[in-house]
Design an enzyme around this catalytic site. Structure first.
Site, PDB file in Angstrom:
ATOM      1  N   SER A  26       0.809  -1.230   0.000  1.00  0.00           N
ATOM      2  CA  SER A  26       0.000   0.000   0.000  1.00  0.00           C
ATOM      3  C   SER A  26       0.840   1.277   0.000  1.00  0.00           C
ATOM      4  CB  SER A  26      -0.953   0.005   1.203  1.00  0.00           C
ATOM      5  OG  SER A  26      -0.234  -0.218   2.399  1.00  0.00           O
ATOM      6  N   ASN A 113      -1.984  -2.914  13.039  1.00  0.00           N
ATOM      7  CA  ASN A 113      -3.449  -2.811  12.965  1.00  0.00           C
ATOM      8  C   ASN A 113      -3.957  -1.555  13.671  1.00  0.00           C
ATOM      9  OD1 ASN A 113      -3.093  -5.232  11.761  1.00  0.00           O
ATOM     10  ND2 ASN A 113      -4.012  -6.469  13.400  1.00  0.00           N
ATOM     11  N   THR A 158     -41.728  23.360  -8.383  1.00  0.00           N
ATOM     12  CA  THR A 158     -41.876  22.020  -7.820  1.00  0.00           C
ATOM     13  C   THR A 158     -42.202  21.140  -9.019  1.00  0.00           C
ATOM     14  OG1 THR A 158     -44.245  22.181  -7.381  1.00  0.00           O
ATOM     15  CG2 THR A 158     -42.773  22.932  -5.633  1.00  0.00           C
ATOM     16  N   HIS A 159     -41.690  19.924  -9.011  1.00  0.00           N
ATOM     17  CA  HIS A 159     -41.838  19.025 -10.171  1.00  0.00           C
ATOM     18  C   HIS A 159     -41.257  19.662 -11.437  1.00  0.00           C
ATOM     19  CE1 HIS A 159     -44.806  16.735  -7.698  1.00  0.00           C
ATOM     20  NE2 HIS A 159     -45.114  17.953  -7.287  1.00  0.00           N
ATOM     21  N   SER A 280     -17.720  24.826 -28.068  1.00  0.00           N
ATOM     22  CA  SER A 280     -17.837  23.593 -28.845  1.00  0.00           C
ATOM     23  C   SER A 280     -16.829  23.620 -29.979  1.00  0.00           C
ATOM     24  CB  SER A 280     -19.260  23.492 -29.408  1.00  0.00           C
ATOM     25  OG  SER A 280     -19.266  22.618 -30.534  1.00  0.00           O
ATOM     26  N   LYS A 286     -21.976  27.798 -29.201  1.00  0.00           N
ATOM     27  CA  LYS A 286     -22.166  27.123 -27.912  1.00  0.00           C
ATOM     28  C   LYS A 286     -21.359  27.747 -26.778  1.00  0.00           C
ATOM     29  CE  LYS A 286     -24.271  23.928 -27.067  1.00  0.00           C
ATOM     30  NZ  LYS A 286     -24.060  22.493 -27.317  1.00  0.00           N
ATOM     31  N   ASN A 288     -20.862  26.172 -23.102  1.00  0.00           N
ATOM     32  CA  ASN A 288     -21.256  24.992 -22.335  1.00  0.00           C
ATOM     33  C   ASN A 288     -20.839  25.070 -20.866  1.00  0.00           C
ATOM     34  OD1 ASN A 288     -22.354  23.761 -24.614  1.00  0.00           O
ATOM     35  ND2 ASN A 288     -20.384  22.863 -25.196  1.00  0.00           N
ATOM     36  N   GLU A 293     -21.277  20.260 -15.179  1.00  0.00           N
ATOM     37  CA  GLU A 293     -21.580  18.876 -15.558  1.00  0.00           C
ATOM     38  C   GLU A 293     -20.589  17.906 -14.923  1.00  0.00           C
ATOM     39  OE1 GLU A 293     -22.716  18.787 -19.998  1.00  0.00           O
ATOM     40  OE2 GLU A 293     -21.885  20.762 -19.635  1.00  0.00           O
ATOM     41  N   TYR A 320      -8.736  -7.373  12.689  1.00  0.00           N
ATOM     42  CA  TYR A 320      -8.240  -6.783  11.454  1.00  0.00           C
ATOM     43  C   TYR A 320      -8.274  -7.771  10.298  1.00  0.00           C
ATOM     44  CZ  TYR A 320      -5.229  -4.752   7.942  1.00  0.00           C
ATOM     45  OH  TYR A 320      -4.761  -4.261   6.755  1.00  0.00           O
ATOM     46  N   GLN A 325      -7.572  -2.264   4.190  1.00  0.00           N
ATOM     47  CA  GLN A 325      -6.610  -1.396   3.510  1.00  0.00           C
ATOM     48  C   GLN A 325      -7.270  -0.577   2.399  1.00  0.00           C
ATOM     49  OE1 GLN A 325      -2.450  -2.677   2.778  1.00  0.00           O
ATOM     50  NE2 GLN A 325      -3.047  -2.782   0.636  1.00  0.00           N
TER      51      GLN A 325
END
Ligand code: ARG
Length: 462
Positions: A26, A113, A158-159, A280, A286, A288, A293, A320, A325
């Site tokens: 590790s 541990n 709402t919705h 774009s 565009k 964006n 996103e 352990y 890990q």
């Protein structure tokens, strides 16, 4: 290889298979715990000396060796590397290189541990404040936008259907409220991690007379973990961290979604700064919202880490197990993702332009239906009756393609005798927000008070 190439080589006849060793090592990621590993070992060496297990002179050379390792790690980011299994083995090897045989006494009465649990607890205590700071900076940006919005109105949804008029400031403060819960939740993660695991040994405790209460105080823990067997497999504090981070991302993702929608041509309530938008390669027109996103997209990875970690924990037998890990890559990846996402969100939010809607009708129209019903209720009509009357008006207006503003006092009157001339003046978007009365509402005075409160919170937590 020598008999002590690895911390546990003494018991084995054969050298480890190179691929398998690499698979289970590790160091590649837990090297991030160098500071914490050294801090824990400094305290452990002092505790051993206090218990009479180490001589004062041995403890002093170990202290000097560990301090030098910490300095070397701070000076050179590439310092921590080698064929070591993990950061604990790395530090021990470096210590022995520096101070000789004395270094071989440090691990007396201690297990990796408990050591790895300690390191991760120290790490979180050290790093979570920076995550909280990033949350505060976004809250700050949101209150800044709320202030800039002033009396601007927008529709509340709402919705994702137009519901009622709301102050744009109220919208920004709504997202700030969610983030403030995140800040408090991260505080509880710190509490969860705030227990000393040392003294637990591999699973059953240590046989050396170590003063764990003193050790806890020295390392800044408010308590000693209650049960050594529990300690060796307890990663609830990791689950808590991942959960808190997943909720931060859920909140960022929702804010991102709102801003993607509301900055689009069809809505146009806000405008993204050019500096945080992308173009774009094909379509010249565009602009964006890529950072938004990406924040929304990265939420999946963080939520995945949280649910993945619970899955890793669920089948473990007591004590352990190496499965544990996996906690570190989850924590590190989530920490990096959350901090970077908070920074991106802050940059986008702080630079957002608030477009005043052309006129109040844009935030009014049929969204004022509830207020028309309230008007009748104030004049004595039961709400359910008022709802029905207004429903009838809405039906007529929808089929005629009109809204409340087009009704004359005589038109109103035809729908119900309780409508008087003042209805025309009262049924406006501005009138609707002013009519709200509760402290959590979009009433302008309530929003101003909420903004002041949020600003002092951000100030106090900066
Ligand atoms: N690298 C290990 C981990 O991250 C450290 C603990 C190893 N303990 C053991 N018994 N193999 O969990």
């Amino acid at each position: 290889m020598t008999d002590e190439q690895h911390l546990w080589s003494g018991r084995f006849d054969a050298a480890p298979d190179a691929d398998v060793f690499r698979f289970q090592a590790s160091l590649g990621f837990d090297r991030r715990l160098l500071e914490d590993d050294v801090e824990g070992s400094l305290a452990w060496a002092a505790a051993l000396a206090q218990a009479g297990v180490l001589t004062a002179a041995d403890a002093e050379s170990i202290r000097q060796g560990l301090t030098a390792i910490r300095e070397a790690g701070r000076a050179d980011p590439a310092y921590v590397q080698g064929a070591d299994e993990d950061v604990h083995a790395f530090v021990e090897r470096k210590l022995i290189e520096r101070v000789g045989d004395v270094g071989r006494r440090l691990h007396t009465g201690r297990s990796r541990n408990e050591q790895v649990s300690l390191d991760l607890r120290l790490y979180l205590r050290r790093r979570l404040p920076a995550v909280q700071q990033a949350v505060v900076r976004l809250v700050d940006a949101l209150t800044g936008r709320a202030a800039a919005a002033g009396s601007a109105l927008m529709p509340a949804y709402t919705h994702l259907r137009r519901a009622q008029p709301v102050l744009a400031a109220h919208f920004f403060l709504a997202h700030a409220a969610a983030l403030r819960r995140d800040h408090a939740r991260i505080e509880t993660v710190r509490d969860e991690a705030d227990a000393l695991p040392l003294g637990s040994g591999a699973a059953t405790g240590t046989s050396y007379p170590v003063d764990v209460e003193a050790l806890a105080r020295r390392l800044g823990f408010s308590r000693v973990a209650a049960n050594s067997l529990d300690v060796s497999s307890d990663r609830d504090f990791v689950a808590a961290m991942l959960h808190a981070a997943a909720l931060v991302m859920v909140h960022l993702s929702r804010l991102a979604e709102d801003l993607i929608i509301f900055t689009g041509d069809e809505f146009g309530f806000f405008e993204l700064a050019d500096s945080v938008a992308t173009g774009s390669s094909l379509m010249p027109q565009k602009k964006n919202p890529d950072p938004l996103e990406l924040v929304r997209g990265k939420t999946g990875r963080v939520v995945g880490r949280a649910s993945g970690w619970l899955t890793t924990m669920k089948g473990l037998p007591s004590g352990y197990n190496k499965d544990l890990q996996e906690d570190k890559e989850a924590v590190f990846e989530v920490e990096d993702t959350v901090v970077a996402s908070l920074q991106a969100m802050t940059a986008v939010t702080a630079s957002l332009e608030i477009r005043r809607l052309a006129d109040e009708a844009a935030a009014g129209g049929l969204m004022l239906a509830t207020d028309v019903a309230d008007y009748l209720v104030h004049r004595g009509l039961p709400f359910r009756r008022a709802h029905e009357v207004v429903g009838g008006i809405v039906r007529d207006l929808v089929s005629a393609g009109r809204d409340f503003a087009s009704l004359t006092p005589a038109d109103w009157r035809r729908y119900h005798e309780l409508f008087e001339a003042d209805v025309v003046r009262r049924i406006t978007a501005r009138g609707a927000v002013e009519a709200r009365t509760t402290p959590q509402s979009t009433n302008p005075a309530a929003v101003q008070a909420a903004l002041d409160e949020a600003r002092s919170w951000a100030e106090a937590h900066r």
